[in-house]
Design a protein around this motif. Sequence first.
Motif, PDB file in Angstrom:
ATOM      1  N   ARG A 156       0.828  -1.208   0.000  1.00  0.00           N
ATOM      2  CA  ARG A 156       0.000   0.000   0.000  1.00  0.00           C
ATOM      3  C   ARG A 156       0.867   1.264   0.000  1.00  0.00           C
ATOM      4  NH1 ARG A 156      -3.342   1.830   5.163  1.00  0.00           N
ATOM      5  NH2 ARG A 156      -3.347  -0.413   5.476  1.00  0.00           N
ATOM      6  N   LEU A 157       1.951   1.245   0.779  1.00  0.00           N
ATOM      7  CA  LEU A 157       2.821   2.404   0.841  1.00  0.00           C
ATOM      8  C   LEU A 157       3.464   2.693  -0.517  1.00  0.00           C
ATOM      9  CD1 LEU A 157       4.516   1.771   4.316  1.00  0.00           C
ATOM     10  CD2 LEU A 157       2.825   3.522   3.770  1.00  0.00           C
ATOM     11  N   LEU A 158       3.836   1.636  -1.251  1.00  0.00           N
ATOM     12  CA  LEU A 158       4.392   1.829  -2.588  1.00  0.00           C
ATOM     13  C   LEU A 158       3.335   2.377  -3.546  1.00  0.00           C
ATOM     14  CD1 LEU A 158       6.781   0.086  -1.434  1.00  0.00           C
ATOM     15  CD2 LEU A 158       6.950  -0.929  -3.723  1.00  0.00           C
ATOM     16  N   ARG A 159       2.135   1.785  -3.514  1.00  0.00           N
ATOM     17  CA  ARG A 159       1.064   2.249  -4.402  1.00  0.00           C
ATOM     18  C   ARG A 159       0.720   3.714  -4.121  1.00  0.00           C
ATOM     19  NH1 ARG A 159      -2.550  -1.291  -7.062  1.00  0.00           N
ATOM     20  NH2 ARG A 159      -3.641   0.639  -7.571  1.00  0.00           N
ATOM     21  N   ASN A 160       0.700   4.077  -2.842  1.00  0.00           N
ATOM     22  CA  ASN A 160       0.360   5.455  -2.479  1.00  0.00           C
ATOM     23  C   ASN A 160       1.416   6.452  -2.930  1.00  0.00           C
ATOM     24  OD1 ASN A 160      -1.907   4.441  -1.273  1.00  0.00           O
ATOM     25  ND2 ASN A 160      -1.254   4.828   0.837  1.00  0.00           N
ATOM     26  N   LEU A 203       3.905   4.267  -7.435  1.00  0.00           N
ATOM     27  CA  LEU A 203       4.641   3.218  -8.129  1.00  0.00           C
ATOM     28  C   LEU A 203       3.666   2.289  -8.831  1.00  0.00           C
ATOM     29  CD1 LEU A 203       7.403   2.456  -5.494  1.00  0.00           C
ATOM     30  CD2 LEU A 203       7.656   3.648  -7.658  1.00  0.00           C
ATOM     31  N   ARG A 204       4.004   1.920 -10.040  1.00  0.00           N
ATOM     32  CA  ARG A 204       3.106   1.161 -10.905  1.00  0.00           C
ATOM     33  C   ARG A 204       3.135  -0.332 -10.565  1.00  0.00           C
ATOM     34  NH1 ARG A 204       5.284   0.070 -16.713  1.00  0.00           N
ATOM     35  NH2 ARG A 204       6.408  -1.421 -15.410  1.00  0.00           N
ATOM     36  N   PRO A 205       1.974  -0.947 -10.383  1.00  0.00           N
ATOM     37  CA  PRO A 205       1.954  -2.409 -10.187  1.00  0.00           C
ATOM     38  C   PRO A 205       2.586  -3.118 -11.379  1.00  0.00           C
ATOM     39  CG  PRO A 205      -0.162  -1.457  -9.601  1.00  0.00           C
ATOM     40  CD  PRO A 205       0.626  -0.358 -10.266  1.00  0.00           C
ATOM     41  N   VAL A 221       6.849  -9.177   3.006  1.00  0.00           N
ATOM     42  CA  VAL A 221       6.936  -8.047   2.079  1.00  0.00           C
ATOM     43  C   VAL A 221       6.369  -8.446   0.723  1.00  0.00           C
ATOM     44  CG1 VAL A 221       8.516  -6.528   0.820  1.00  0.00           C
ATOM     45  CG2 VAL A 221       8.882  -6.954   3.254  1.00  0.00           C
ATOM     46  N   ALA A 222       6.740  -9.629   0.238  1.00  0.00           N
ATOM     47  CA  ALA A 222       6.235 -10.083  -1.062  1.00  0.00           C
ATOM     48  C   ALA A 222       4.722 -10.225  -1.045  1.00  0.00           C
ATOM     49  CB  ALA A 222       6.895 -11.412  -1.436  1.00  0.00           C
ATOM     50  N   GLU A 223       4.170 -10.749   0.036  1.00  0.00           N
ATOM     51  CA  GLU A 223       2.716 -10.914   0.130  1.00  0.00           C
ATOM     52  C   GLU A 223       2.012  -9.569   0.093  1.00  0.00           C
ATOM     53  OE1 GLU A 223      -1.024 -12.442   0.315  1.00  0.00           O
ATOM     54  OE2 GLU A 223       0.880 -13.453  -0.139  1.00  0.00           O
ATOM     55  N   SER A 224       2.546  -8.604   0.823  1.00  0.00           N
ATOM     56  CA  SER A 224       1.949  -7.265   0.814  1.00  0.00           C
ATOM     57  C   SER A 224       2.013  -6.643  -0.581  1.00  0.00           C
ATOM     58  CB  SER A 224       2.676  -6.372   1.824  1.00  0.00           C
ATOM     59  OG  SER A 224       2.132  -5.074   1.830  1.00  0.00           O
ATOM     60  N   LEU A 225       3.127  -6.859  -1.272  1.00  0.00           N
ATOM     61  CA  LEU A 225       3.251  -6.337  -2.638  1.00  0.00           C
ATOM     62  C   LEU A 225       2.240  -6.990  -3.575  1.00  0.00           C
ATOM     63  CD1 LEU A 225       7.152  -6.216  -2.939  1.00  0.00           C
ATOM     64  CD2 LEU A 225       5.619  -4.254  -2.799  1.00  0.00           C
ATOM     65  N   ARG A 226       2.083  -8.299  -3.446  1.00  0.00           N
ATOM     66  CA  ARG A 226       1.108  -8.997  -4.306  1.00  0.00           C
ATOM     67  C   ARG A 226      -0.305  -8.476  -4.060  1.00  0.00           C
ATOM     68  NH1 ARG A 226       4.727 -13.523  -4.069  1.00  0.00           N
ATOM     69  NH2 ARG A 226       4.031 -14.053  -1.959  1.00  0.00           N
ATOM     70  N   ALA A 236      -1.135  -5.614  -3.364  1.00  0.00           N
ATOM     71  CA  ALA A 236      -1.262  -4.287  -3.976  1.00  0.00           C
ATOM     72  C   ALA A 236      -1.111  -4.331  -5.495  1.00  0.00           C
ATOM     73  CB  ALA A 236      -0.224  -3.338  -3.377  1.00  0.00           C
ATOM     74  N   GLY A 237      -0.984  -5.531  -6.068  1.00  0.00           N
ATOM     75  CA  GLY A 237      -0.925  -5.660  -7.516  1.00  0.00           C
ATOM     76  C   GLY A 237       0.461  -5.790  -8.101  1.00  0.00           C
ATOM     77  N   PHE A 238       1.499  -5.842  -7.262  1.00  0.00           N
ATOM     78  CA  PHE A 238       2.862  -6.006  -7.774  1.00  0.00           C
ATOM     79  C   PHE A 238       3.158  -7.486  -8.004  1.00  0.00           C
ATOM     80  CE2 PHE A 238       2.932  -1.968  -5.522  1.00  0.00           C
ATOM     81  CZ  PHE A 238       3.630  -1.149  -6.391  1.00  0.00           C
ATOM     82  N   GLU A 239       4.205  -7.733  -8.792  1.00  0.00           N
ATOM     83  CA  GLU A 239       4.656  -9.099  -9.070  1.00  0.00           C
ATOM     84  C   GLU A 239       6.077  -9.238  -8.537  1.00  0.00           C
ATOM     85  OE1 GLU A 239       4.302  -9.399 -13.292  1.00  0.00           O
ATOM     86  OE2 GLU A 239       2.275  -8.526 -13.266  1.00  0.00           O
ATOM     87  N   PRO A 240       6.222  -9.509  -7.238  1.00  0.00           N
ATOM     88  CA  PRO A 240       7.559  -9.491  -6.622  1.00  0.00           C
ATOM     89  C   PRO A 240       8.404 -10.694  -7.003  1.00  0.00           C
ATOM     90  CG  PRO A 240       5.918 -10.147  -5.013  1.00  0.00           C
ATOM     91  CD  PRO A 240       5.159  -9.760  -6.256  1.00  0.00           C
ATOM     92  N   VAL A 241       9.686 -10.448  -7.171  1.00  0.00           N
ATOM     93  CA  VAL A 241      10.678 -11.485  -7.423  1.00  0.00           C
ATOM     94  C   VAL A 241      11.806 -11.294  -6.415  1.00  0.00           C
ATOM     95  CG1 VAL A 241      12.334 -12.436  -9.068  1.00  0.00           C
ATOM     96  CG2 VAL A 241      10.126 -11.580  -9.881  1.00  0.00           C
ATOM     97  N   ILE A 242      12.180 -12.372  -5.743  1.00  0.00           N
ATOM     98  CA  ILE A 242      13.269 -12.300  -4.762  1.00  0.00           C
ATOM     99  C   ILE A 242      14.598 -12.395  -5.496  1.00  0.00           C
ATOM    100  CG2 ILE A 242      14.263 -13.263  -2.664  1.00  0.00           C
ATOM    101  CD1 ILE A 242      11.405 -12.254  -2.316  1.00  0.00           C
TER     102      ILE A 242
END
Length: 536
Positions: free
Chosen positions: A208-212, A215-217, A236-241, A243-249
């Motif tokens: 949410r903080l990134l989206r606010n 930053l583009r999903p 962190v990855a779960e929170s990003l997902r 919010a619509g992001f596709e996280p990669v470690i």
Amino acid sequence: MSNFPATRNIVLTGFMGTGKTTVGRLLAERLNRPFVDMDDAIQAHFGKPIPDIFAQEGEAAFRAVEAELCRRFAREAGIVLSTGGGALVNPANREALAQTGVIICLTASVDEILKRVEQADDRPLLPGSQAERARRVRELLQARRPAYAAIRQQVDTTGYTPEQVVERVLEILEAEMEVPGMTRIPVQGPEGSYPICIGEGLLAHSGRLLRNRGLRPGPAAIVTNPMIAPHYAAPVAESLREAGFEPVICQMPEGEQHKTLETVASLYDQFLAAGLDRRSPVIALGGGVVGDTAGFAAATYLRGVPLVQIPTSLLAMVDSSVGGKTGVDLPQGKNLVGAFKQPVLVIIDPNVMATLPAPEFRAGLAEVIKHGIIGAPELFRQLEEHGPLNLTQLVADAVRVKVQVVEEDPFEQGRRATLNLGHTFGHAIELVSQFSIRHGEGVAVGLVAAGHMAADLGLCDRALADRITRVVERHELPISLQGYDIEAVMEAMAHDKKRAGKTLRFVVPYALGDVRLIDDPGPEVVYRALARVLQP
């Protein structure tokens, strides 16, 4: 005008003399809200001044009515409430008022409190002479310390005007709207502003903080290491997902010895494999090494992609994650290749320090001590005694020092160099140790050496050098090291990036809150300072 909900109350509490009533009246006027002073309400209930209530009815009767009023005011809506200094020591009172409002604890140094209440004759808990009052203030502050520490939002009013304190309170209210309990410190930089968000449990709000922040999903790289990933990469990855992001470690090895161009090249390969484009964020999740290395990779990949810092060590929280300096080491020295890369956002979750090994926490305290010397004398005094009220407050106070400096000098053309207090010594010691000692440990020894150098040159009182040594030792950090050749350390200093040509530069303390840069004090002076902290 704040967007804080009109029905929620704003409760100002804290010790006597911290400005609750003055700030409360100004805040209420600013927000067009009713103002309620709890002490006035208690006096109206008893029909007599507070000193008479204590003298005639007793403190127990006073506290009983105080508790009753807390429950009553908790049922109000949209008020600004100023409580007495002891009102929220009772956990039930805190809980009642927190149900319908945000509680903000105002603080001040002992000297500031005594100055503010010097002429007051309505303080029943402060009888007697000035010396007796000072003793009593310290006793009461220590007794109430756990209660005040339980309040997440803290505002130090020492040295600030009431109007400036109101601005800080308004910042808190805005942050509360985004994530309850979060402190948000804005940083003004040459490329715009970005926030440092501090709060317990913030990792769960990362997406949410990134989206606010606009930053583009889509693809997002979480750069971390095998020590950190098992603890914090998944939340962190779960929170990003969410919010619509596709996280990669993206993994990098642990340790300063891997803060290299080779590691950066391996991150480039992982970014390409993850499909990162120029709008994809790189999220540095780790300590200073991860932040510096991932930050440099973000600054140079595709000529720059958005950077988010999520520091997981105290040292990284208060120092390397703030200000935009990124880089890697060469065999000849630390941070010799780098770039300025301002983050879009810094997320600091003090809860992550629960898994931080004790030596790493102590290493971070070296940077906190440094910031106290540079620009937060009250923080330094707290570290000499009982420490700040809580971890969040410690981090926020230290971060504010660095923010103030980097806003004034974002590219280290002037005052920002003062942040290198202790570092000319510390970096050379680290290099000679082949990084077997921690950065914070090197800085700790460097702070002691810088204090001795300043005293030897007559730039500060010997008493200040001794205070610095004592506070470093008090926090179980080294004040000297064995097994080091002074000539080798001096040779390592020749490659320090902070030198001007062939001239070595040192930051030394003149007083708490006053540190300055000196050029080439002479090899004898440098040798003497090193001899105080290094033994063969």
